[in-house]
Design an enzyme around this catalytic site. Structure first.
Site, PDB file in Angstrom:
ATOM      1  N   ARG A  35       0.844  -1.211   0.000  1.00 48.27           N
ATOM      2  CA  ARG A  35       0.000   0.000   0.000  1.00 48.27           C
ATOM      3  C   ARG A  35       0.868   1.245   0.000  1.00 48.27           C
ATOM      4  NH1 ARG A  35      -5.361  -0.654   2.320  1.00 48.27           N
ATOM      5  NH2 ARG A  35      -5.361  -2.721   3.241  1.00 48.27           N
ATOM      6  N   THR A  41      -5.068  -2.831   6.946  1.00 53.27           N
ATOM      7  CA  THR A  41      -6.523  -2.694   6.908  1.00 53.27           C
ATOM      8  C   THR A  41      -6.977  -1.797   8.052  1.00 53.27           C
ATOM      9  OG1 THR A  41      -6.696  -4.952   6.062  1.00 53.27           O
ATOM     10  CG2 THR A  41      -8.693  -4.003   7.024  1.00 53.27           C
ATOM     11  N   ALA A 177     -25.353  -9.610   9.701  1.00 48.46           N
ATOM     12  CA  ALA A 177     -25.490  -8.875  10.968  1.00 48.46           C
ATOM     13  C   ALA A 177     -24.306  -9.183  11.878  1.00 48.46           C
ATOM     14  CB  ALA A 177     -26.800  -9.244  11.652  1.00 48.46           C
ATOM     15  N   VAL A 233     -29.192 -14.675   1.404  1.00 48.96           N
ATOM     16  CA  VAL A 233     -29.141 -13.841   0.197  1.00 48.96           C
ATOM     17  C   VAL A 233     -28.737 -14.718  -0.985  1.00 48.96           C
ATOM     18  CG1 VAL A 233     -27.877 -11.953  -0.920  1.00 48.96           C
ATOM     19  CG2 VAL A 233     -28.735 -11.681   1.413  1.00 48.96           C
ATOM     20  N   ALA A 266     -21.287  -7.622   4.080  1.00 47.52           N
ATOM     21  CA  ALA A 266     -20.469  -7.778   5.296  1.00 47.52           C
ATOM     22  C   ALA A 266     -20.633  -9.207   5.805  1.00 47.52           C
ATOM     23  CB  ALA A 266     -20.901  -6.759   6.342  1.00 47.52           C
ATOM     24  N   ARG A 269     -14.515 -12.041   6.355  1.00 44.14           N
ATOM     25  CA  ARG A 269     -13.261 -11.750   5.655  1.00 44.14           C
ATOM     26  C   ARG A 269     -12.438 -13.023   5.543  1.00 44.14           C
ATOM     27  NH1 ARG A 269     -11.895  -6.409   5.178  1.00 44.14           N
ATOM     28  NH2 ARG A 269      -9.667  -6.825   5.363  1.00 44.14           N
ATOM     29  N   HIS A 441     -16.850   6.607  42.531  1.00 43.55           N
ATOM     30  CA  HIS A 441     -18.231   7.009  42.272  1.00 43.55           C
ATOM     31  C   HIS A 441     -18.249   8.453  41.801  1.00 43.55           C
ATOM     32  CE1 HIS A 441     -22.550   7.280  42.731  1.00 43.55           C
ATOM     33  NE2 HIS A 441     -22.364   8.432  43.368  1.00 43.55           N
TER      34      HIS A 441
HETATM   35  P1  FAD Z   1      -3.929  -6.117   7.935  1.00 44.26           P
HETATM   36  O1  FAD Z   1      -4.290  -4.992   8.816  1.00 44.26           O
HETATM   37  O2  FAD Z   1      -4.921  -6.582   6.939  1.00 44.26           O
HETATM   38  O3  FAD Z   1      -2.596  -5.646   7.188  1.00 44.26           O
HETATM   39  C1  FAD Z   1      -1.991  -6.424   6.221  1.00 44.26           C
HETATM   40  C2  FAD Z   1      -1.134  -5.522   5.350  1.00 44.26           C
HETATM   41  O4  FAD Z   1      -0.311  -6.353   4.540  1.00 44.26           O
HETATM   42  C3  FAD Z   1      -1.926  -4.658   4.376  1.00 44.26           C
HETATM   43  O5  FAD Z   1      -1.540  -3.315   4.498  1.00 44.26           O
HETATM   44  C4  FAD Z   1      -1.538  -5.191   2.988  1.00 44.26           C
HETATM   45  O6  FAD Z   1      -1.427  -4.168   2.007  1.00 44.26           O
HETATM   46  C5  FAD Z   1      -0.177  -5.785   3.266  1.00 44.26           C
HETATM   47  N1  FAD Z   1       0.205  -6.857   2.354  1.00 44.26           N
HETATM   48  C6  FAD Z   1      -0.507  -7.963   2.028  1.00 44.26           C
HETATM   49  N2  FAD Z   1       0.179  -8.754   1.197  1.00 44.26           N
HETATM   50  C7  FAD Z   1       1.349  -8.120   0.984  1.00 44.26           C
HETATM   51  C8  FAD Z   1       2.466  -8.440   0.187  1.00 44.26           C
HETATM   52  N3  FAD Z   1       2.545  -9.552  -0.527  1.00 44.26           N
HETATM   53  N4  FAD Z   1       3.505  -7.561   0.169  1.00 44.26           N
HETATM   54  C9  FAD Z   1       3.453  -6.396   0.880  1.00 44.26           C
HETATM   55  N5  FAD Z   1       2.418  -6.051   1.648  1.00 44.26           N
HETATM   56  C10 FAD Z   1       1.374  -6.918   1.702  1.00 44.26           C
HETATM   57  N6  FAD Z   1     -10.438  -5.008  14.542  1.00 44.26           N
HETATM   58  C11 FAD Z   1     -10.453  -4.571  15.826  1.00 44.26           C
HETATM   59  O7  FAD Z   1      -9.791  -5.170  16.679  1.00 44.26           O
HETATM   60  N7  FAD Z   1     -11.188  -3.478  16.183  1.00 44.26           N
HETATM   61  C12 FAD Z   1     -11.936  -2.798  15.298  1.00 44.26           C
HETATM   62  O8  FAD Z   1     -12.580  -1.813  15.665  1.00 44.26           O
HETATM   63  C13 FAD Z   1     -11.947  -3.228  13.950  1.00 44.26           C
HETATM   64  N8  FAD Z   1     -12.681  -2.575  13.036  1.00 44.26           N
HETATM   65  C14 FAD Z   1     -12.648  -3.002  11.727  1.00 44.26           C
HETATM   66  C15 FAD Z   1     -13.445  -2.328  10.805  1.00 44.26           C
HETATM   67  C16 FAD Z   1     -13.453  -2.728   9.492  1.00 44.26           C
HETATM   68  C17 FAD Z   1     -14.302  -1.996   8.500  1.00 44.26           C
HETATM   69  C18 FAD Z   1     -12.624  -3.815   9.075  1.00 44.26           C
HETATM   70  C19 FAD Z   1     -12.584  -4.243   7.641  1.00 44.26           C
HETATM   71  C20 FAD Z   1     -11.853  -4.501   9.997  1.00 44.26           C
HETATM   72  C21 FAD Z   1     -11.862  -4.100  11.334  1.00 44.26           C
HETATM   73  N9  FAD Z   1     -11.121  -4.774  12.302  1.00 44.26           N
HETATM   74  C22 FAD Z   1     -11.156  -4.356  13.603  1.00 44.26           C
HETATM   75  C23 FAD Z   1     -10.275  -5.921  11.970  1.00 44.26           C
HETATM   76  C24 FAD Z   1      -8.804  -5.480  11.849  1.00 44.26           C
HETATM   77  O9  FAD Z   1      -8.704  -4.459  10.883  1.00 44.26           O
HETATM   78  C25 FAD Z   1      -7.922  -6.665  11.462  1.00 44.26           C
HETATM   79  O10 FAD Z   1      -8.119  -7.730  12.368  1.00 44.26           O
HETATM   80  C26 FAD Z   1      -6.460  -6.258  11.490  1.00 44.26           C
HETATM   81  O11 FAD Z   1      -6.211  -5.184  10.614  1.00 44.26           O
HETATM   82  C27 FAD Z   1      -5.561  -7.435  11.109  1.00 44.26           C
HETATM   83  O12 FAD Z   1      -4.235  -7.027  11.140  1.00 44.26           O
HETATM   84  P2  FAD Z   1      -3.122  -7.728  10.259  1.00 44.26           P
HETATM   85  O13 FAD Z   1      -1.843  -7.065  10.635  1.00 44.26           O
HETATM   86  O14 FAD Z   1      -3.212  -9.190  10.391  1.00 44.26           O
HETATM   87  O15 FAD Z   1      -3.480  -7.402   8.731  1.00 44.26           O
HETATM   88  P1  NAI Z   2     -18.761 -11.509  10.656  1.00 44.36           P
HETATM   89  O1  NAI Z   2     -18.226 -12.869  10.555  1.00 44.36           O
HETATM   90  O2  NAI Z   2     -18.683 -10.772  11.943  1.00 44.36           O
HETATM   91  O3  NAI Z   2     -20.307 -11.497  10.234  1.00 44.36           O
HETATM   92  C1  NAI Z   2     -20.757 -11.982   9.003  1.00 44.36           C
HETATM   93  C2  NAI Z   2     -22.263 -12.209   9.081  1.00 44.36           C
HETATM   94  O4  NAI Z   2     -22.754 -12.457   7.785  1.00 44.36           O
HETATM   95  C3  NAI Z   2     -22.643 -13.395   9.960  1.00 44.36           C
HETATM   96  O5  NAI Z   2     -23.611 -12.998  10.880  1.00 44.36           O
HETATM   97  C4  NAI Z   2     -23.153 -14.410   8.949  1.00 44.36           C
HETATM   98  O6  NAI Z   2     -24.124 -15.274   9.489  1.00 44.36           O
HETATM   99  C5  NAI Z   2     -23.741 -13.495   7.866  1.00 44.36           C
HETATM  100  N1  NAI Z   2     -23.910 -14.129   6.545  1.00 44.36           N
HETATM  101  C6  NAI Z   2     -23.036 -14.953   5.908  1.00 44.36           C
HETATM  102  N2  NAI Z   2     -23.558 -15.349   4.718  1.00 44.36           N
HETATM  103  C7  NAI Z   2     -24.782 -14.746   4.581  1.00 44.36           C
HETATM  104  C8  NAI Z   2     -25.809 -14.749   3.578  1.00 44.36           C
HETATM  105  N3  NAI Z   2     -25.698 -15.457   2.453  1.00 44.36           N
HETATM  106  N4  NAI Z   2     -26.903 -14.009   3.779  1.00 44.36           N
HETATM  107  C9  NAI Z   2     -27.046 -13.283   4.907  1.00 44.36           C
HETATM  108  N5  NAI Z   2     -26.109 -13.248   5.903  1.00 44.36           N
HETATM  109  C10 NAI Z   2     -25.003 -13.961   5.733  1.00 44.36           C
HETATM  110  O7  NAI Z   2     -18.025 -10.692   9.481  1.00 44.36           O
HETATM  111  P2  NAI Z   2     -17.893  -9.146   9.184  1.00 44.36           P
HETATM  112  O8  NAI Z   2     -18.937  -8.370   9.881  1.00 44.36           O
HETATM  113  O9  NAI Z   2     -17.766  -9.054   7.708  1.00 44.36           O
HETATM  114  O10 NAI Z   2     -16.494  -8.788   9.850  1.00 44.36           O
HETATM  115  C11 NAI Z   2     -15.279  -9.429   9.426  1.00 44.36           C
HETATM  116  C12 NAI Z   2     -14.266  -9.411  10.520  1.00 44.36           C
HETATM  117  O11 NAI Z   2     -13.810  -8.092  10.794  1.00 44.36           O
HETATM  118  C13 NAI Z   2     -14.817  -9.976  11.795  1.00 44.36           C
HETATM  119  O12 NAI Z   2     -14.185 -11.214  12.014  1.00 44.36           O
HETATM  120  C14 NAI Z   2     -14.454  -9.012  12.860  1.00 44.36           C
HETATM  121  O13 NAI Z   2     -13.700  -9.624  13.864  1.00 44.36           O
HETATM  122  C15 NAI Z   2     -13.610  -7.939  12.175  1.00 44.36           C
HETATM  123  N6  NAI Z   2     -14.121  -6.633  12.619  1.00 44.36           N
HETATM  124  C16 NAI Z   2     -14.002  -6.293  13.935  1.00 44.36           C
HETATM  125  C17 NAI Z   2     -14.530  -5.125  14.411  1.00 44.36           C
HETATM  126  C18 NAI Z   2     -14.418  -4.817  15.849  1.00 44.36           C
HETATM  127  O14 NAI Z   2     -13.650  -5.472  16.530  1.00 44.36           O
HETATM  128  N7  NAI Z   2     -15.141  -3.835  16.357  1.00 44.36           N
HETATM  129  C19 NAI Z   2     -15.234  -4.189  13.530  1.00 44.36           C
HETATM  130  C20 NAI Z   2     -15.339  -4.660  12.178  1.00 44.36           C
HETATM  131  C21 NAI Z   2     -14.772  -5.831  11.756  1.00 44.36           C
END
Ligand code: FAD
Ligand code: NAI
Length: 462
Positions: A35, A41, A177, A233, A266, A269, A441
């Site tokens: 990136r 991410t 959800a 879905v 959603a 992942r 408190h």
């Molecule tokens: P990533 O953060 O996915 O980082 C991997 C990096 O590797 C990326 O930058 C990618 O470009 C790079 N990469 C991949 N392949 C290569 C390659 N071949 N060469 C060079 N670079 C490469 N988790 C929480 O705990 N709290 C939250 O509030 C939360 N909110 C989230 C909200 C959303 C919308 C999403 C999608 C995820 C959320 N998560 C949250 C989950 C969290 O983002 C991930 O669990 C976390 O980022 C994982 O970290 P990681 O280091 O394993 O990988």
């Molecule tokens: P998720 O695994 O939390 O939820 C996916 C949902 O989609 C499930 O409830 C599942 O039953 C439903 N589903 C699957 N197939 C379906 C279908 N055909 N029709 C309708 N529903 C269906 O995955 P999500 O929300 O995409 O998040 C991915 C990951 O990112 C999670 O593992 C989470 O840990 C991480 N994340 C963490 C956050 C946090 O810690 N606050 C915030 C956002 C993401």
């Protein structure tokens, strides 16, 4: 070409934390990141931008619903979506630049480009091959979709597209959800979208405590989100500006269609391993497509480790970070440690939802005798003053020893409150230990203490 003690592939919370710790432990360290910015991410398209939008939209909700009751009168704010997105982007920029600064400070080299592993001990980035005594794969995850659902990141979007929509949609359908669906669904519902969540199962947030699931869904319904549960879905059909979502109800196989301006997919992942060359290296994978590692985070190929979303376990930033620190200790010849039994989970909606340890269902399945201590935020003075009385704290403790086995919170600041229970669990504390600890408190944390008291002779303000 350069020689390193360790090269980490990926700069998400797993990779960047691992790199900083490796450097602190005296290892010559580099990180390959494809990136344009560091932080993965989490910082670019995950935790941080989603929390910025949750914060901004929560402020709007407070202004619309609670300000007048506190005597704060005047025109309610309106949404300047462009400005909200630029606030979110600014937050991302501050965080990603912060990691760049930390890399420089700790003398971690950033190898800019996509990395692959041509052989154990080598990482190739942009045609240049670097030598590394140890390689740590921290390449993270990407959204997984459904058959029949084509993502265009404009009308049918993943979380990445949902964080930068051109405008606030009138109608949004969220498929799934889970955590992403409910956090981002909440953002758009608060900003005025008509949000419908279509979920395959009969409960929201799979794997959570059943009582929390029910209360959480009821609370979100009250906030205006519509739920279609038990619905599979089948497909989406999109034009340039609109989409139709086709689903089948599991109870009677009946088919239905809903219209949307935006569809957020959603449904989970999956590990991102494209282009790494794992097949040729013979790296073993789990049945679910994750990189298989041993207790030392090493793969079956000596000197190649993996951490974060790319391996088994909850896909959470803090889990990735802790694995990063533990794997760094391993490659430095120390003993890395992570207690997978005490990893908190937090959903940053309002109210927040947080959990750690076992659910009641898990304890029942294990045949473990347990007791429940519960306390409603309605009995907490601070929560009442702040219009935050919805929700409760529930502590599960061993029936005989009183040792805390799990905690589940829905309510104000749940994501912060859960950590005193995490620390207690790490020390093998009993519910009585928590209950005997003086809590200031008026704080929300008194509700945690009261739930601990409820495991014994009873809560005071129940
Ligand atoms: P990533 O953060 O996915 O980082 C991997 C990096 O590797 C990326 O930058 C990618 O470009 C790079 N990469 C991949 N392949 C290569 C390659 N071949 N060469 C060079 N670079 C490469 N988790 C929480 O705990 N709290 C939250 O509030 C939360 N909110 C989230 C909200 C959303 C919308 C999403 C999608 C995820 C959320 N998560 C949250 C989950 C969290 O983002 C991930 O669990 C976390 O980022 C994982 O970290 P990681 O280091 O394993 O990988
Ligand atoms: P998720 O695994 O939390 O939820 C996916 C949902 O989609 C499930 O409830 C599942 O039953 C439903 N589903 C699957 N197939 C379906 C279908 N055909 N029709 C309708 N529903 C269906 O995955 P999500 O929300 O995409 O998040 C991915 C990951 O990112 C999670 O593992 C989470 O840990 C991480 N994340 C963490 C956050 C946090 O810690 N606050 C915030 C956002 C993401």
């Amino acid at each position: 070409m350069a020689n390193y003690d360790v090269i980490i592939i990926g700069s998400g919370p797993g990779g960047y934390v691992c790199a900083i710790r490796c450097a602190q432990l005296g290892l010559k360290t580099a990180v390959a990141e494809g990136r344009d910015t560091l932080g993965g991410t989490c910082l670019n398209v995950g935790c941080i931008p989603s929390k910025a939008l949750l914060h901004a939209s929560h402020m709007l909700h407070e202004a619309e619903h609670n300000f007048a009751a506190m005597g704060l009168k005047g025109k309610s704010p309106s949404v300047d979506w462009k400005q909200m997105l630029s606030y979110k982007d600014d937050t991302i920029g501050q965080n990603t630049k912060g990691i760049e600064f930390l890399f420089k400070k700790n003398k971690v080299d950033w190898l800019k480009g996509w990395g692959s592993i041509p052989a154990a001990g080598q990482v190739k980035v942009c045609d240049e091959v670097h030598q590394a005594k140890n390689i740590i794969i921290a390449s993270g995850s990407e959204p997984s979709s459904l058959p029949g659902v084509e993502i265009d990141e404009k009308v049918v979007v993943t979380s990445t597209g949902a964080l930068e929509l051109g405008k606030v949609p009138k109608k949004m359908v969220v498929i799934g959800a889970g955590v992403i669906g409910l956090e981002l669904g909440s953002v758009y519902a608060r900003l005025g979208s008509e949000v419908t969540v279509v979920e395959f199962l009969d409960a929201v947030t799979p794997g959570m405590d059943a009582e929390i699931q029910k209360t959480f869904q009821r609370t979100l319904k009250k906030q205006g989100i519509t739920f279609v549960m038990g619905a599979a879905v089948q497909k989406t059909e999109a034009t340039k500006t609109k989409a139709k979502v086709h689903y089948k109800l599991r109870k009677d196989d009946s088919e239905h269609v809903i219209d949307a301006d935006t569809v957020l997919v959603a449904t989970g992942r999956k590990p991102f391993i494209d282009g790494l060359g794992l097949d040729a290296l013979g790296i073993e994978m789990t049945k679910r497509g994750q990189i298989a590692v041993g207790a030392d985070w090493q793969t079956n190929v000596q000197g190649i480790y993996a951490i974060g979303d790319v391996i088994e376990g909850p896909m959470l930033a803090h889990k990735a970070e802790d694995e990063g620190m533990a794997a760094a200790a391993q490659v430095a010849g120390k003993h890395g440690h992570l207690n997978y039994g005490v990893i908190p989970g937090v959903i940053y909606t309002h109210p927040e939802v947080a959990n750690v340890g076992a659910t009641e269902q898990q304890l029942k399945d294990d045949g473990r005798a347990y007791k429940v201590g519960k306390f409603s935020f309605m009995g907490n003075g601070r929560a009442k003053a702040n219009f935050a009385g919805d929700g409760f704290v529930k502590i599960l403790a061993d029936k005989d020893t009183d040792r805390i086995l799990g905690a589940h919170i829905i309510g104000p600041a749940a994501g912060d409150l859960i950590h005193e229970v995490c620390v207690a669990m790490e020390f093998g504390a009993s519910a009585e230990d928590l209950a005997m600890t003086c809590h200031a408190h008026p704080t929300y944390s008194e509700a945690v203490r009261e739930a601990a008291l409820a495991c014994g002779d009873g809560a005071i303000h129940a």
